[in-house]
Design a protein around this motif. Sequence first.
Motif, PDB file in Angstrom:
ATOM      1  N   ASP A 159       2.250  30.504   7.103  1.00 32.79           N
ATOM      2  CA  ASP A 159       2.018  30.079   8.592  1.00 32.79           C
ATOM      3  C   ASP A 159       2.641  28.780   8.942  1.00 32.79           C
ATOM      4  OD1 ASP A 159      -0.215  31.899   8.893  1.00 32.79           O
ATOM      5  OD2 ASP A 159      -1.009  30.914   7.514  1.00 32.79           O
ATOM      6  N   ALA A 160       4.103  28.527   8.195  1.00 30.79           N
ATOM      7  CA  ALA A 160       4.826  27.522   8.379  1.00 30.79           C
ATOM      8  C   ALA A 160       4.677  26.685   9.718  1.00 30.79           C
ATOM      9  CB  ALA A 160       6.074  27.832   7.730  1.00 30.79           C
ATOM     10  N   LYS A 161       5.040  27.548  10.754  1.00 33.69           N
ATOM     11  CA  LYS A 161       5.244  26.991  12.233  1.00 33.69           C
ATOM     12  C   LYS A 161       3.761  26.441  12.701  1.00 33.69           C
ATOM     13  CE  LYS A 161       6.372  28.194  16.998  1.00 33.69           C
ATOM     14  NZ  LYS A 161       6.824  29.051  17.870  1.00 33.69           N
ATOM     15  N   TRP A 162       2.716  27.164  12.442  1.00 30.63           N
ATOM     16  CA  TRP A 162       1.476  26.747  12.815  1.00 30.63           C
ATOM     17  C   TRP A 162       0.989  25.510  12.126  1.00 30.63           C
ATOM     18  CZ3 TRP A 162      -0.218  27.725  17.553  1.00 30.63           C
ATOM     19  CH2 TRP A 162       0.254  28.982  18.263  1.00 30.63           C
ATOM     20  N   TRP A 163       1.191  25.586  10.695  1.00 34.85           N
ATOM     21  CA  TRP A 163       0.827  24.669  10.179  1.00 34.85           C
ATOM     22  C   TRP A 163       1.529  23.205  10.385  1.00 34.85           C
ATOM     23  CZ3 TRP A 163      -1.962  24.065   5.368  1.00 34.85           C
ATOM     24  CH2 TRP A 163      -1.893  22.711   4.622  1.00 34.85           C
ATOM     25  N   GLN A 164       2.866  23.449  11.009  1.00 33.41           N
ATOM     26  CA  GLN A 164       3.464  22.141  11.027  1.00 33.41           C
ATOM     27  C   GLN A 164       2.722  21.552  12.489  1.00 33.41           C
ATOM     28  OE1 GLN A 164       5.635  20.376   9.422  1.00 33.41           O
ATOM     29  NE2 GLN A 164       5.796  18.926  10.906  1.00 33.41           N
ATOM     30  N   ILE A 165       2.714  22.521  13.261  1.00 36.93           N
ATOM     31  CA  ILE A 165       1.948  22.004  14.587  1.00 36.93           C
ATOM     32  C   ILE A 165       0.473  21.296  14.451  1.00 36.93           C
ATOM     33  CG2 ILE A 165       0.822  22.918  16.762  1.00 36.93           C
ATOM     34  CD1 ILE A 165       3.170  25.109  16.758  1.00 36.93           C
ATOM     35  N   PHE A 166      -0.218  21.841  13.684  1.00 34.23           N
ATOM     36  CA  PHE A 166      -1.555  21.406  13.571  1.00 34.23           C
ATOM     37  C   PHE A 166      -1.513  20.048  12.722  1.00 34.23           C
ATOM     38  CE2 PHE A 166      -2.995  25.254  14.887  1.00 34.23           C
ATOM     39  CZ  PHE A 166      -3.804  25.196  16.154  1.00 34.23           C
ATOM     40  N   MET A 167      -0.476  20.056  11.553  1.00 34.55           N
ATOM     41  CA  MET A 167      -0.586  18.960  10.731  1.00 34.55           C
ATOM     42  C   MET A 167      -0.171  17.726  11.645  1.00 34.55           C
ATOM     43  SD  MET A 167      -0.966  17.346   8.123  1.00 34.55           S
ATOM     44  CE  MET A 167      -1.166  18.572   6.800  1.00 34.55           C
ATOM     45  N   GLU A 168       0.893  17.692  12.633  1.00 37.45           N
ATOM     46  CA  GLU A 168       1.362  16.900  13.393  1.00 37.45           C
ATOM     47  C   GLU A 168       0.171  16.506  14.408  1.00 37.45           C
ATOM     48  OE1 GLU A 168       4.619  18.389  15.559  1.00 37.45           O
ATOM     49  OE2 GLU A 168       6.092  18.164  13.967  1.00 37.45           O
ATOM     50  N   GLN A 169      -0.716  17.348  14.885  1.00 40.06           N
ATOM     51  CA  GLN A 169      -1.860  16.902  15.693  1.00 40.06           C
ATOM     52  C   GLN A 169      -2.810  15.945  14.826  1.00 40.06           C
ATOM     53  OE1 GLN A 169      -3.382  17.981  19.389  1.00 40.06           O
ATOM     54  NE2 GLN A 169      -3.341  15.897  18.234  1.00 40.06           N
ATOM     55  N   TYR A 170      -3.217  16.492  13.667  1.00 40.26           N
ATOM     56  CA  TYR A 170      -4.020  15.622  12.708  1.00 40.26           C
ATOM     57  C   TYR A 170      -3.277  14.444  12.443  1.00 40.26           C
ATOM     58  CZ  TYR A 170      -5.859  13.708   8.792  1.00 40.26           C
ATOM     59  OH  TYR A 170      -6.480  12.912   7.661  1.00 40.26           O
ATOM     60  N   GLU A 171      -1.916  14.130  12.205  1.00 37.42           N
ATOM     61  CA  GLU A 171      -1.483  13.014  11.808  1.00 37.42           C
ATOM     62  C   GLU A 171      -1.591  12.004  13.045  1.00 37.42           C
ATOM     63  OE1 GLU A 171      -1.067  11.669   9.291  1.00 37.42           O
ATOM     64  OE2 GLU A 171      -0.284  13.156   7.752  1.00 37.42           O
ATOM     65  N   LEU A 172      -1.323  12.500  14.522  1.00 38.56           N
ATOM     66  CA  LEU A 172      -1.344  11.951  15.373  1.00 38.56           C
ATOM     67  C   LEU A 172      -2.819  11.231  15.827  1.00 38.56           C
ATOM     68  CD1 LEU A 172      -0.040  10.774  18.106  1.00 38.56           C
ATOM     69  CD2 LEU A 172      -0.779  12.932  19.410  1.00 38.56           C
ATOM     70  N   TYR A 173      -3.860  11.989  15.500  1.00 43.57           N
ATOM     71  CA  TYR A 173      -5.243  11.616  15.476  1.00 43.57           C
ATOM     72  C   TYR A 173      -5.447  10.307  14.519  1.00 43.57           C
ATOM     73  CZ  TYR A 173      -7.384  15.597  17.759  1.00 43.57           C
ATOM     74  OH  TYR A 173      -7.773  16.579  18.921  1.00 43.57           O
ATOM     75  N   TRP A 174      -4.904  10.613  13.340  1.00 42.66           N
ATOM     76  CA  TRP A 174      -5.230   9.358  12.423  1.00 42.66           C
ATOM     77  C   TRP A 174      -4.496   8.287  12.762  1.00 42.66           C
ATOM     78  CZ3 TRP A 174      -8.434   9.067   8.408  1.00 42.66           C
ATOM     79  CH2 TRP A 174      -8.074   7.943   7.644  1.00 42.66           C
ATOM     80  N   ALA A 175      -3.216   8.367  13.409  1.00 39.92           N
ATOM     81  CA  ALA A 175      -2.337   7.130  13.658  1.00 39.92           C
ATOM     82  C   ALA A 175      -3.004   6.403  14.757  1.00 39.92           C
ATOM     83  CB  ALA A 175      -0.862   7.746  13.973  1.00 39.92           C
ATOM     84  N   GLU A 176      -3.735   7.073  15.638  1.00 37.52           N
ATOM     85  CA  GLU A 176      -4.193   6.321  16.887  1.00 37.52           C
ATOM     86  C   GLU A 176      -5.639   5.694  16.478  1.00 37.52           C
ATOM     87  OE1 GLU A 176      -3.593   8.159  20.537  1.00 37.52           O
ATOM     88  OE2 GLU A 176      -1.405   8.134  20.390  1.00 37.52           O
ATOM     89  N   ALA A 177      -6.185   6.175  15.286  1.00 35.41           N
ATOM     90  CA  ALA A 177      -7.413   5.871  14.894  1.00 35.41           C
ATOM     91  C   ALA A 177      -7.439   4.566  14.552  1.00 35.41           C
ATOM     92  CB  ALA A 177      -8.218   7.005  14.151  1.00 35.41           C
ATOM     93  N   ARG A 178      -8.734   3.907  14.457  1.00 35.45           N
ATOM     94  CA  ARG A 178      -8.965   2.526  14.165  1.00 35.45           C
ATOM     95  C   ARG A 178      -9.624   2.458  12.745  1.00 35.45           C
ATOM     96  NH1 ARG A 178     -13.753  -0.369  14.820  1.00 35.45           N
ATOM     97  NH2 ARG A 178     -14.446   1.192  16.574  1.00 35.45           N
TER      98      ARG A 178
END
Length: 257
Positions: free
Chosen positions: A234-253
């Motif tokens: 599921d490489a494509k979907w994996w990448q999409i959701f991993m980027e979403q997770y990393e965006l959450y993490w980067a903007e969190a306090r």
Amino acid sequence: MFRTLQRIIPPIIVLILATLGALDIQLPGLKYSDTQLISAMLALIAIDAFVDRVDSSRAVERELGKIHQRLTVSDSSGIRFAQRIEQEKIEDLIGSARKTLWIAGPSNDGIVQRLEEIRDRLQHGVQVRILMVDPTDELIEWYGRHAVGPTYRLSDPAGRTRAKVRLEDNRDRLIELKDVVGGTYEMRVLERIMWFGFIVIDAGERDQRMDVQVYMYKRSADTAPILRLNSSSDAKWWQIFMEQYELYWAEARNVVE
């Protein structure tokens, strides 16, 4: 007859059979002819060959089973409906982490009930990340406009007050994991609505896995679909959701010193 035997069994066996036939072996009350002895030896050889083939067949079957298992794991993606209180699933996922354990969810109610398992992973040197929403009045009100379900009653002020107290308690209990000696621990809170929950196991490793829970508008989180993703199939979907997770993490306090 012996010419035929020489073509189907090793010459040394032919010599043994010929010798036994010439001896005309006898036991008290019994007499064996050369034909009987040869038949008996051939039967033993046939049994031995059969056993070898059975062992080989079982070995092949075991290898095929391993291949099937690997294929099953690599093609294990799909959407299934699960309940948030499905503690056995969460416990199994947490316990399987060897290198990293990343968890993200609006409330992390189910995760708070698995604190002992998380402590165990930390004590075994696992890197743990926890992310949840910041329980501000404004954010809880926004969730009340979108989320429904039996866990939180967000449609009235009293329900939102109880939800805030509960989320603050979850946050504080998760912060306490920073004192566990072993692996590294990070925790952050996000001042945004989270439309997805994540459990990422062993990120960056060959057997990395990800569960994504999709929170839907005006639908209970207890019936929200879970996507179980494999980074290979599921490489494509994996990448999409991993980027979403990393965006959450980067903007969190960060809330852990």
